[in-house]
Design a protein around this motif. Structure first.
Motif, short mmCIF file in Angstrom:
data_model
loop_
_atom_site.label_atom_id
_atom_site.label_comp_id
_atom_site.label_asym_id
_atom_site.label_seq_id
_atom_site.Cartn_x
_atom_site.Cartn_y
_atom_site.Cartn_z
N ALA A 260 38.19 -2.28 2.40
CA ALA A 260 38.00 -3.63 1.98
C ALA A 260 38.09 -4.77 2.83
CB ALA A 260 39.03 -3.88 0.56
N ARG A 261 39.15 -4.65 3.66
CA ARG A 261 39.32 -5.94 4.45
C ARG A 261 39.09 -5.64 5.82
NH1 ARG A 261 45.38 -7.28 3.65
NH2 ARG A 261 45.57 -5.00 3.63
N LEU A 262 38.81 -4.40 6.59
CA LEU A 262 38.68 -4.01 7.89
C LEU A 262 37.34 -3.36 8.36
CD1 LEU A 262 42.29 -2.37 8.12
CD2 LEU A 262 41.56 -4.75 8.82
N THR A 263 37.15 -3.43 9.68
CA THR A 263 36.10 -2.76 10.10
C THR A 263 36.79 -2.00 11.32
OG1 THR A 263 34.61 -4.52 9.67
CG2 THR A 263 33.82 -2.87 11.35
N LEU A 264 36.53 -0.73 11.39
CA LEU A 264 37.31 0.00 12.39
C LEU A 264 36.04 0.60 13.40
CD1 LEU A 264 38.89 0.33 9.87
CD2 LEU A 264 40.36 1.97 11.28
N THR A 265 36.16 0.25 14.70
CA THR A 265 35.12 0.79 15.68
C THR A 265 35.89 1.37 16.71
OG1 THR A 265 34.96 -1.38 17.04
CG2 THR A 265 33.60 -1.11 14.84
N GLY A 266 35.01 2.12 17.66
CA GLY A 266 35.51 2.44 18.78
C GLY A 266 35.97 1.46 19.91
N HIS A 267 36.54 1.85 20.83
CA HIS A 267 37.02 0.64 21.86
C HIS A 267 35.77 0.55 22.69
CE1 HIS A 267 41.19 2.09 20.63
NE2 HIS A 267 41.63 1.17 21.56
N ALA A 268 35.95 -0.93 23.05
CA ALA A 268 34.80 -1.51 23.98
C ALA A 268 35.41 -2.32 24.90
CB ALA A 268 33.64 -2.10 23.24
N ALA A 269 34.80 -2.41 26.09
CA ALA A 269 35.25 -3.20 27.17
C ALA A 269 35.81 -4.53 26.75
CB ALA A 269 34.46 -3.20 28.51
N THR A 270 35.10 -5.09 25.74
CA THR A 270 35.21 -6.50 25.21
C THR A 270 36.28 -6.48 24.43
OG1 THR A 270 33.73 -5.76 23.41
CG2 THR A 270 32.65 -7.22 25.08
N ASP A 271 37.09 -5.40 24.12
CA ASP A 271 38.28 -5.51 23.71
C ASP A 271 39.51 -5.69 24.16
OD1 ASP A 271 37.17 -4.96 20.83
OD2 ASP A 271 37.22 -2.66 21.39
N LEU A 272 39.35 -5.45 25.67
CA LEU A 272 40.54 -5.91 26.65
C LEU A 272 41.25 -6.89 26.45
CD1 LEU A 272 42.28 -4.70 28.88
CD2 LEU A 272 40.51 -5.74 30.39
N GLU A 273 40.85 -7.98 26.22
CA GLU A 273 41.83 -9.15 26.30
C GLU A 273 42.53 -9.32 25.07
OE1 GLU A 273 42.21 -10.89 28.96
OE2 GLU A 273 40.45 -9.77 29.90
N ASP A 274 41.92 -9.07 23.77
CA ASP A 274 42.65 -8.85 22.72
C ASP A 274 43.80 -7.87 22.64
OD1 ASP A 274 41.44 -10.98 21.54
OD2 ASP A 274 39.94 -9.55 20.32
N CYS A 275 43.43 -6.80 23.31
CA CYS A 275 44.19 -5.50 23.16
C CYS A 275 45.63 -5.96 24.22
CB CYS A 275 43.81 -4.51 23.73
SG CYS A 275 42.87 -3.59 22.40
N ALA A 276 45.09 -6.49 25.24
CA ALA A 276 46.16 -7.09 26.40
C ALA A 276 46.99 -7.98 25.60
CB ALA A 276 45.37 -7.63 27.47
N ALA A 277 46.64 -8.98 25.02
CA ALA A 277 47.43 -10.06 24.28
C ALA A 277 48.44 -9.34 23.22
CB ALA A 277 46.57 -11.00 23.67
N MET A 278 47.77 -8.26 22.38
CA MET A 278 48.71 -7.57 21.70
C MET A 278 49.90 -6.86 22.30
SD MET A 278 47.65 -4.53 18.84
CE MET A 278 47.08 -3.43 20.14
#
Length: 186
Positions: A13-31
């Motif tokens: 209902a609220r989320l989209t779940l995808t495989g990891h991509a190189a573009t996710d690095l900055e968001d994940c690093a911040a997390m």
């Protein structure tokens, strides 16, 4: 060995779940620099380099095993909610947990306590239950919210183990029969 695969996209209902991509690095690093995130998962912030290796591992698991983890984002805003899914960590835990894939979940500090983990994991477990007979998870004994979530999802405490010289709770879950789910896989 499973045929190489990539992560299917799951939606809730609220989320989209995808495989990891190189573009996710900055968001994940911040997390992984947020104390609300790492306090119960290793107790230390993760350097950007370690987050990059984690991201690559997530991509590689889909290729090697045909399952892995997902990046969860708020469908409306695109904001990172967290990383959730299956991992083959091959951890040095006593007793061993290598008999079944390990389910894990990590949410950004801002996303915690809003039901996102339950929502995302329900979709992931619906996908997983059709393919994998059992999963396991490990939780810090002081992480009451994750323990409650695991139990709501059907995980049952197997034992207290040891990981990196500290106690860790080990939970197991058997796959459930297919149930109508409010998810879609594209």
């Amino acid at each position: 060995m499973p045929t190489p695969a990539s992560a299917p996209t799951l939606t809730t209902a609220r989320l989209t779940l995808t495989g990891h991509a190189a573009t996710d690095l900055e968001d994940c690093a911040a997390m992984w620099t947020d104390p609300r995130v790492y306090t119960m998962i290793g107790g230390q912030p993760r350097p950007r380099e370690d987050v990059w290796i984690r991201l690559l591992r997530s991509i590689g698991q889909w290729t090697l095993f045909g399952y892995g983890s997902w990046i969860a984002r708020d469908t409306a805003t695109g904001a990172l909610i967290g990383e959730l899914g299956l991992i083959e960590a091959r951890r040095a835990i006593e007793p061993s947990i290598d008999a079944a894939p390990e389910m894990g979940w990590t949410l950004t500090g801002a996303a915690q306590g809003q039901g996102y983990a339950s929502e995302a994991l329900a979709a992931i477990l619906a996908w997983t239950d059709a393919r994998i007979p059992a999963t396991t998870c490990i939780i810090d004994p002081t992480n009451a919210p994750s323990i409650r979530l695991a139990e709501r999802l059907g995980y049952r405490l197997r034992t207290t183990g040891t990981y990196r010289d500290a106690p860790i709770l080990i939970f197991d879950r058997r796959a459930r029969a297919a149930e109508p789910a409010a998810i879609a896989a594209r």
